[in-house]
Write a protein that holds these residues in place. Structure first.
Motif, short mmCIF file in Angstrom:
data_model
loop_
_atom_site.label_atom_id
_atom_site.label_comp_id
_atom_site.label_asym_id
_atom_site.label_seq_id
_atom_site.Cartn_x
_atom_site.Cartn_y
_atom_site.Cartn_z
N UNK A 177 58.24 75.62 56.87
CA UNK A 177 58.11 76.74 55.94
C UNK A 177 58.09 76.31 54.48
N UNK A 178 58.88 75.32 54.12
CA UNK A 178 58.95 74.90 52.72
C UNK A 178 57.85 73.91 52.33
N UNK A 179 57.10 73.42 53.31
CA UNK A 179 56.10 72.38 53.06
C UNK A 179 54.77 73.01 52.63
N UNK A 180 54.26 72.55 51.50
CA UNK A 180 52.96 73.03 51.01
C UNK A 180 51.90 71.94 51.03
N UNK A 181 52.30 70.68 51.27
CA UNK A 181 51.35 69.58 51.30
C UNK A 181 51.75 68.56 52.34
N UNK A 182 50.77 68.16 53.17
CA UNK A 182 50.94 67.07 54.13
C UNK A 182 49.86 66.04 53.88
N UNK A 183 50.24 64.78 53.67
CA UNK A 183 49.24 63.72 53.51
C UNK A 183 48.62 63.41 54.87
N UNK A 184 47.53 62.67 54.84
CA UNK A 184 46.88 62.29 56.10
C UNK A 184 47.81 61.41 56.94
N UNK A 185 48.61 60.58 56.31
CA UNK A 185 49.53 59.74 57.07
C UNK A 185 50.65 60.57 57.70
N UNK A 186 51.06 61.66 57.05
CA UNK A 186 52.07 62.51 57.67
C UNK A 186 51.48 63.28 58.86
N UNK A 187 50.20 63.64 58.78
CA UNK A 187 49.52 64.24 59.94
C UNK A 187 49.49 63.25 61.09
N UNK A 188 49.21 62.00 60.77
CA UNK A 188 49.21 60.95 61.78
C UNK A 188 50.59 60.82 62.44
N UNK A 189 51.64 60.94 61.64
CA UNK A 189 53.01 60.90 62.19
C UNK A 189 53.23 62.04 63.17
N UNK A 190 52.74 63.23 62.84
CA UNK A 190 52.90 64.37 63.74
C UNK A 190 52.13 64.17 65.03
N UNK A 191 50.96 63.59 64.95
CA UNK A 191 50.18 63.30 66.16
C UNK A 191 50.92 62.30 67.04
N UNK A 192 51.45 61.23 66.43
CA UNK A 192 52.22 60.25 67.20
C UNK A 192 53.46 60.89 67.83
N UNK A 193 54.12 61.76 67.07
CA UNK A 193 55.28 62.47 67.63
C UNK A 193 54.87 63.28 68.85
N UNK A 194 53.79 64.03 68.72
CA UNK A 194 53.31 64.86 69.83
C UNK A 194 53.03 64.00 71.06
N UNK A 195 52.33 62.88 70.89
CA UNK A 195 52.00 62.02 72.02
C UNK A 195 53.26 61.43 72.67
N UNK A 196 54.20 61.02 71.83
CA UNK A 196 55.45 60.48 72.36
C UNK A 196 56.22 61.56 73.13
N UNK A 197 56.24 62.76 72.58
CA UNK A 197 56.97 63.85 73.25
C UNK A 197 56.30 64.26 74.55
N UNK A 198 54.99 64.21 74.61
CA UNK A 198 54.29 64.51 75.87
C UNK A 198 54.75 63.56 76.96
N UNK A 199 54.92 62.28 76.62
CA UNK A 199 55.37 61.29 77.60
C UNK A 199 56.76 61.63 78.14
N UNK A 200 57.57 62.30 77.34
CA UNK A 200 58.93 62.68 77.77
C UNK A 200 58.99 64.13 78.24
#
Length: 127
Positions: free
Chosen positions: A61-84
């Motif tokens: 809610x408080x975030x107004x900007x995400x860099x491309x590398x932070x988007x990449x972090x979210x994608x990696x998080x999602x993939x890791x969480x899918x495995x679990x």
């Protein structure tokens, strides 16, 4: 605070709590960019790993900007969480952040809701 592997003197940009078998992580910064992405990633991944297999609701809610590398972090998080077998749900996306997800087509990879309550309702009905 659920982020136990971080030292007590490490500045935090998010808080995490367990709410009805779900980890709710609230980000307390307006920008996630090169200046704080590593801390963001460390805290977020720590919360997810420490509390696996609980679903993770990420409140941006408080975030107004995400860099491309932070988007990449979210994608990696999602993939890791899918495995679990963990679900990752985003809530509180600002117009700008929502637009970034739409342009990059990541909106098709993440469930997102207006607020934590809506995400919790969806989780109760679908998990």
């Amino acid at each position: 605070m659920l982020n136990k592997s971080l030292s007590d003197d490490t500045p935090r940009i998010m808080t995490a709590e367990i709410n009805h078998n779900t980890i709710v992580v609230r980000v307390h910064t307006m920008q996630i960019d090169e200046g704080n992405r590593l801390l963001f990633e460390e805290e977020l991944f720590c919360s997810a790993r420490t509390n696996s297999p609980l679903s993770l609701v990420l409140d941006l809610e408080q975030v107004t900007f995400l860099s491309s590398s932070s988007l990449s972090s979210l994608v990696r998080l999602r993939l890791e969480c899918i495995e679990r077998s963990q679900k990752v749900i985003l809530v509180g996306l600002s117009h700008n952040v929502k637009e970034v997800f739409r342009i990059t087509k990541l909106n098709k990879s993440f469930e997102s809701f207006v607020d934590v309550a809506s995400a919790m309702q969806w989780l109760e009905a679908n998990v």
